[in-house]
Scaffold this motif. Structure first.
Motif, mmCIF file in Angstrom:
data_model
loop_
_atom_site.group_PDB
_atom_site.id
_atom_site.type_symbol
_atom_site.label_atom_id
_atom_site.label_comp_id
_atom_site.label_asym_id
_atom_site.label_seq_id
_atom_site.Cartn_x
_atom_site.Cartn_y
_atom_site.Cartn_z
ATOM 1 N N TYR A 190 58.519 45.938 40.053
ATOM 2 C CA TYR A 190 59.186 44.919 39.074
ATOM 3 C C TYR A 190 58.072 44.499 38.279
ATOM 4 O O TYR A 190 56.984 43.536 38.664
ATOM 5 N N ARG A 191 58.322 44.901 37.017
ATOM 6 C CA ARG A 191 57.315 44.756 36.096
ATOM 7 C C ARG A 191 57.734 43.827 34.997
ATOM 8 O O ARG A 191 58.937 43.779 34.517
ATOM 9 N N LEU A 192 56.745 42.757 34.425
ATOM 10 C CA LEU A 192 57.005 42.179 33.402
ATOM 11 C C LEU A 192 56.000 42.434 32.321
ATOM 12 O O LEU A 192 54.982 41.734 32.598
ATOM 13 N N GLY A 193 55.952 43.245 31.248
ATOM 14 C CA GLY A 193 54.854 43.581 30.443
ATOM 15 C C GLY A 193 53.972 44.179 31.097
ATOM 16 O O GLY A 193 54.381 45.527 31.814
ATOM 17 N N PRO A 194 52.629 44.113 30.995
ATOM 18 C CA PRO A 194 51.780 44.939 31.474
ATOM 19 C C PRO A 194 51.511 44.597 33.232
ATOM 20 O O PRO A 194 50.724 45.472 33.645
ATOM 21 N N TYR A 195 52.018 43.528 33.919
ATOM 22 C CA TYR A 195 51.718 43.502 35.055
ATOM 23 C C TYR A 195 53.034 43.431 35.860
ATOM 24 O O TYR A 195 54.155 43.017 35.486
ATOM 25 N N SER A 196 52.935 43.641 37.234
ATOM 26 C CA SER A 196 54.136 43.413 37.950
ATOM 27 C C SER A 196 54.119 41.716 38.210
ATOM 28 O O SER A 196 53.036 40.919 37.998
ATOM 29 N N ALA A 197 55.169 41.291 38.670
ATOM 30 C CA ALA A 197 55.392 39.793 38.934
ATOM 31 C C ALA A 197 54.172 39.478 39.861
ATOM 32 O O ALA A 197 53.819 38.389 39.710
ATOM 33 N N LEU A 198 53.886 40.207 41.058
ATOM 34 C CA LEU A 198 52.982 39.842 42.122
ATOM 35 C C LEU A 198 51.594 39.677 41.141
ATOM 36 O O LEU A 198 50.616 38.874 41.610
ATOM 37 N N GLU A 199 51.417 40.860 40.454
ATOM 38 C CA GLU A 199 49.943 40.904 39.752
ATOM 39 C C GLU A 199 49.762 39.677 38.898
ATOM 40 O O GLU A 199 49.020 39.116 38.701
ATOM 41 N N ALA A 252 62.685 40.131 29.991
ATOM 42 C CA ALA A 252 63.422 38.731 30.000
ATOM 43 C C ALA A 252 63.059 38.307 31.176
ATOM 44 O O ALA A 252 63.271 38.815 32.383
ATOM 45 N N LEU A 253 63.122 36.895 31.423
ATOM 46 C CA LEU A 253 63.036 36.278 32.265
ATOM 47 C C LEU A 253 63.723 34.850 32.630
ATOM 48 O O LEU A 253 63.615 33.964 31.467
ATOM 49 N N TRP A 276 63.852 33.833 28.725
ATOM 50 C CA TRP A 276 62.551 33.703 27.934
ATOM 51 C C TRP A 276 62.363 35.184 27.771
ATOM 52 O O TRP A 276 62.223 36.065 28.752
ATOM 53 N N LEU A 277 62.424 35.650 26.559
ATOM 54 C CA LEU A 277 62.341 36.940 26.176
ATOM 55 C C LEU A 277 60.998 37.443 25.574
ATOM 56 O O LEU A 277 60.548 36.853 24.447
ATOM 57 N N LYS A 278 60.231 38.385 25.854
ATOM 58 C CA LYS A 278 59.000 38.581 25.339
ATOM 59 C C LYS A 278 59.348 39.632 24.391
ATOM 60 O O LYS A 278 59.946 40.588 24.578
ATOM 61 N N THR A 279 58.671 39.484 23.151
ATOM 62 C CA THR A 279 58.912 40.383 22.154
ATOM 63 C C THR A 279 57.674 40.887 21.591
ATOM 64 O O THR A 279 56.736 40.303 21.931
ATOM 65 N N GLY A 280 57.567 41.828 20.539
ATOM 66 C CA GLY A 280 56.414 42.251 19.725
ATOM 67 C C GLY A 280 56.094 43.439 20.348
ATOM 68 O O GLY A 280 56.681 44.217 21.188
ATOM 69 N N ASN A 288 75.040 35.352 31.987
ATOM 70 C CA ASN A 288 74.533 36.205 32.977
ATOM 71 C C ASN A 288 74.722 37.548 33.034
ATOM 72 O O ASN A 288 73.935 38.485 33.210
ATOM 73 N N TYR A 289 76.005 38.083 31.967
ATOM 74 C CA TYR A 289 75.861 39.615 31.772
ATOM 75 C C TYR A 289 74.883 39.790 30.603
ATOM 76 O O TYR A 289 74.338 41.042 31.019
ATOM 77 N N THR A 290 74.616 39.056 29.816
ATOM 78 C CA THR A 290 73.377 39.456 29.016
ATOM 79 C C THR A 290 71.924 39.662 29.892
ATOM 80 O O THR A 290 71.266 40.575 29.471
ATOM 81 N N TYR A 291 71.906 38.617 30.819
ATOM 82 C CA TYR A 291 70.648 38.911 31.539
ATOM 83 C C TYR A 291 70.816 40.179 32.284
ATOM 84 O O TYR A 291 69.614 40.766 32.455
ATOM 85 N N GLY A 292 71.805 40.298 32.683
ATOM 86 C CA GLY A 292 72.089 41.809 33.551
ATOM 87 C C GLY A 292 71.774 43.067 32.582
ATOM 88 O O GLY A 292 70.958 43.909 33.138
#
Length: 339
Positions: free
Chosen positions: A273-282, A114-115, A103-107, A172-176
């Motif tokens: 560990y951040r995904l865009g504007p937030y960490s996973a926990l946030e 990526a998740l 799942w790739l965030k673009t823009g 998996n290589y791509t994800y890494g």
């Protein structure tokens, strides 16, 4: 959902039976009370064609609305504003047991992230997202085929002089690679306007192993061990694991879970560990709250009466996922300059 379908189908019947068939526009015809239904252009087109909607329990799916945030979804080409190619990626619940997708965030607005997921994901705001699955199917879940070509396998095997490389290894290589901080920083501008271009790293297997470890963590995040937080309970309040709206302390080491419970001992490294504007926990803290939809008045309540401790357990598991993700990323080998 049944109520919305009933409203839509009633409009279909009324449109079909109307006496004036020449001068009435569909925009003027539909009831614009959006507490009952929100009309999109596609839905109006279906109305004009006389296409009826149907409710089925099989269309009720568990999706990922935001990173590490699950939500029920009525998955239907007609009633969803856009299903895109998802009916070919996760067409049935059974395909979720074997398929995975990046799942790739673009823009422009958010940094790329990526998740790995095994559920239907949301398109996401701020520029949208795309999915790159390992398998694709027909819409009934049959005719499974691999989404990585034999040509790609042969190129990887030739480049690395290694005939043991498989399609899952490349996946998996791509994800890494997509998690490497140098890659994301070096190509940050390009990744905001173009899809990632995957380079040949010096050590294929280091990235393939790391990608497989990350995929396992991220797909099965709910079952990861819970980080040992300190539970501070208010003895004057009744035992309660429901949330209304969680809130971090100023230094983010504590989380006010509800009036009864505060979670202490959150490590600062978990926010790395951040995904865009937030960490996973946030993401989890921001999304798991009781919300009322202003237009319809529908209340979105994430609390599960059958699993009252789900959210508090999720907090601990996502902290573990975050810490282990950071550790794996920090262990990735350097990317050569010019890749």
């Amino acid at each position: 959902m049944r109520r919305i379908i009933d409203v839509y189908n009633a409009h279909v019947s009324q449109w079909r039976d109307r006496e004036d068939t020449s001068n009435v526009s569909v925009d003027d015809f539909v009831d614009d009370d959006n507490t009952k239904i929100k009309w999109s252009g596609d839905l109006k087109t279906a109305l004009k064609k006389g296409i009826l909607a149907t409710f089925s329990d099989e269309k009720l799916r568990m999706s990922l609305y935001r990173p590490f945030t699950r939500s029920f979804l009525f998955f239907d080409r007609l009633m969803n504003n856009g299903t895109y190619l998802l009916p070919y990626i996760f067409p049935t619940p059974e395909t979720e047991k074997e398929n995975q997708a990046i799942w790739l965030k673009t823009g422009q607005e958010w940094a790329m992230f990526a998740l790995m997921v095994n559920r239907i994901p949301d398109v996401l705001p701020q520029g949208g997202s795309q999915c790159f699955p390992f398998y694709i199917y027909d819409e009934d879940g049959t005719n499974r085929r691999e989404n990585i070509t034999d040509w790609a396998v042969q190129n990887f095997r030739t480049h690395y002089a290694d005939d043991t490389i498989t399609k899952w290894d490349i996946f998996n290589y791509t994800y890494g690679i997509l998690h490497h901080p140098d890659y994301r920083e070096r190509y940050a501008a390009d990744l905001k306007r173009d899809l990632p271009h995957i380079p040949y790293a010096d050590d294929f297997w280091a990235f393939a192993r790391a990608g497989a470890q990350l995929a396992e963590l991220h797909v099965h995040y709910e079952t990861q061990p819970q980080y040992p937080l300190t539970f501070v309970e208010d003895a004057t309040k009744q035992l309660d694991f429901r949330v209304e709206r969680m809130k971090f302390s100023k230094d983010k080491t504590r989380l006010l879970y509800n009036d009864f419970l505060t979670l202490e001992g959150i490590p600062q490294a978990a926010f790395a560990y951040r995904l865009g504007p937030y960490s996973a926990l946030e993401w989890v803290v921001n999304q798991y709250r009781v919300k009322s939809e202003r237009r319809s008045g529908i209340v979105n309540n994430p609390n599960d009466a059958e699993s009252p401790r789900y959210i508090v357990g999720l907090i601990g598991s996502v902290i573990t996922v975050s810490l282990e993700t950071v550790e794996i990323i920090e262990g990735l080998p350097a990317l050569p300059h010019g890749t």
